[in-house]
Design an enzyme around this catalytic site. Structure first.
Site, PDB file in Angstrom:
ATOM      1  N   ASP A  30      47.147   7.061  13.152  1.00 45.20           N
ATOM      2  CA  ASP A  30      45.619   7.126  12.727  1.00 45.20           C
ATOM      3  C   ASP A  30      45.357   6.514  11.287  1.00 45.20           C
ATOM      4  O   ASP A  30      46.483   5.770  10.761  1.00 45.20           O
ATOM      5  CB  ASP A  30      45.061   8.626  12.368  1.00 45.20           C
ATOM      6  CG  ASP A  30      43.556   8.644  12.095  1.00 45.20           C
ATOM      7  OD1 ASP A  30      42.765   7.906  12.642  1.00 45.20           O
ATOM      8  OD2 ASP A  30      43.375   9.299  11.321  1.00 45.20           O
ATOM      9  N   ASP A  32      42.057   6.352   9.037  1.00 47.76           N
ATOM     10  CA  ASP A  32      41.389   7.017   7.893  1.00 47.76           C
ATOM     11  C   ASP A  32      42.023   8.307   7.582  1.00 47.76           C
ATOM     12  O   ASP A  32      42.248   9.198   8.468  1.00 47.76           O
ATOM     13  CB  ASP A  32      40.025   7.321   8.394  1.00 47.76           C
ATOM     14  CG  ASP A  32      39.009   6.126   8.367  1.00 47.76           C
ATOM     15  OD1 ASP A  32      39.192   5.140   7.577  1.00 47.76           O
ATOM     16  OD2 ASP A  32      38.054   5.883   9.072  1.00 47.76           O
ATOM     17  N   ASP A  41      34.809   4.346   5.889  1.00 52.43           N
ATOM     18  CA  ASP A  41      33.463   4.256   5.963  1.00 52.43           C
ATOM     19  C   ASP A  41      32.582   4.971   4.603  1.00 52.43           C
ATOM     20  O   ASP A  41      31.819   4.339   4.097  1.00 52.43           O
ATOM     21  CB  ASP A  41      32.842   5.325   7.216  1.00 52.43           C
ATOM     22  CG  ASP A  41      33.142   4.822   8.382  1.00 52.43           C
ATOM     23  OD1 ASP A  41      33.488   3.768   8.648  1.00 52.43           O
ATOM     24  OD2 ASP A  41      33.368   5.420   9.350  1.00 52.43           O
ATOM     25  N   ASP A 121      39.498   5.661  14.953  1.00 46.37           N
ATOM     26  CA  ASP A 121      37.681   5.389  15.195  1.00 46.37           C
ATOM     27  C   ASP A 121      37.306   4.735  14.172  1.00 46.37           C
ATOM     28  O   ASP A 121      35.870   4.834  13.801  1.00 46.37           O
ATOM     29  CB  ASP A 121      37.462   6.824  15.421  1.00 46.37           C
ATOM     30  CG  ASP A 121      35.822   6.905  16.131  1.00 46.37           C
ATOM     31  OD1 ASP A 121      35.605   5.761  16.869  1.00 46.37           O
ATOM     32  OD2 ASP A 121      35.322   7.995  16.010  1.00 46.37           O
ATOM     33  N   ASP A 203      45.461  13.108  10.961  1.00 47.79           N
ATOM     34  CA  ASP A 203      44.885  14.197  10.185  1.00 47.79           C
ATOM     35  C   ASP A 203      43.814  14.873  10.786  1.00 47.79           C
ATOM     36  O   ASP A 203      43.369  16.128  10.444  1.00 47.79           O
ATOM     37  CB  ASP A 203      44.484  13.469   8.718  1.00 47.79           C
ATOM     38  CG  ASP A 203      43.244  12.499   9.126  1.00 47.79           C
ATOM     39  OD1 ASP A 203      42.160  13.262   8.720  1.00 47.79           O
ATOM     40  OD2 ASP A 203      43.519  11.420   9.636  1.00 47.79           O
TER      41      ASP A 203
END
Length: 262
Positions: A30, A32, A41, A121, A203
């Site tokens: 992943d 972030d 973001d 994402d 996470d």
């Protein structure tokens, strides 16, 4: 703030993706709060003049439609005059999660054994910008994320990654669908040879779905005390091994032991 890693530390020993085809292990990351220490973001929103979103925009978020929400956020930032340079600067200043650069050094030194991919994402602009700035982009064979690029007006335009039928995931991305497609596609490209083991490092809650596709030889690495870790503890009959981590060095230590087993 992240100081640019000296290029010697992560300079590719081969051209990108020139490692042998028969790597034994696949490592999925992943982005972030896994590779980087916070949400990209959130970091970029701080480039706004007031460093935060107005309440009306924050409150417009609908559960399961985060990608759509971020499209509105980026449009608002463009209206407020936030430039491409400001966004770039905000992204490259995000620090790595503790120990992640040590983990990348370990994986680089064993490129013949590990194939790496990102499943996130976030968006392509944030991820590629950060990985290139840090000097580790060449380690990753593939990045699965939402398309993100600047249009002619200087606005960062975000699109959904795909559509899917999974009822557990956000409407724009099911990481399990990505993982399953990638594994079957790579097996064909590798002449029928599957990876011996798959490792998934994450996470968040959206990292549970791909972890459910892992088998008994595989390992899920949830960041300790983050949502993925707490939710995995509630999953009954989970097939894969679970190794919580605080630092990237914890992951490197586990991978070293697995390599020594063979």
């Amino acid at each position: 703030f992240l100081k640019k890693t000296p290029t010697s530390q992560f300079s590719p020993s081969n051209p990108p993706h020139a490692a042998p085809q028969e790597q034994r292990f696949l490592v999925l990351f992943d982005f972030d709060e896994t590779i980087i220490s916070e949400s990209s973001d959130d970091a970029v929103v701080r480039a706004l003049p007031g460093q935060k979103l107005p309440d009306w925009l924050r409150n417009s978020y609908r559960e399961g439609h985060y990608n759509e929400h971020m499209q509105k956020v980026l449009a608002y930032m463009a209206e407020q005059g936030v430039s491409k340079d400001s966004i770039h600067s905000a992204v490259v200043k995000i620090p790595p999660t503790p120990g992640l650069l040590k983990l990348f050094q370990f994986l680089q030194s064993h490129q013949q054994d590990f194939e790496l991919a990102v499943v996130s994402d976030a968006n392509m602009y944030f991820i590629e910008t950060w990985l290139e700035h840090t000097g580790v982009r060449h380690l990753f064979r593939k990045i699965f994320t939402n398309p993100g690029s600047f249009d002619a007006t200087g606005r960062l335009v975000l699109l959904p990654f795909h559509s899917h039928s999974c009822s557990h995931c956000p409407d724009n991305m099911c990481k399990q669908a990505i993982l399953r497609d990638y594994l079957s596609g790579r097996q064909k490209e590798r002449g029928g040879a599957a990876f011996q083991r798959v490792f998934y490092i994450g996470d968040g809650a959206n990292d549970i779905c791909p972890s459910l596709a892992l088998g008994p030889q595989d390992t899920a690495f949830p960041r300790r005390d983050f949502p993925m870790h707490k939710l995995l503890l509630e999953v009954q009959h989970f097939k894969a091994n679970i190794v919580p981590w605080v630092s990237g060095e914890d992951i490197a230590d586990c991978l070293k032991k697995i390599m020594e087993e063979r």
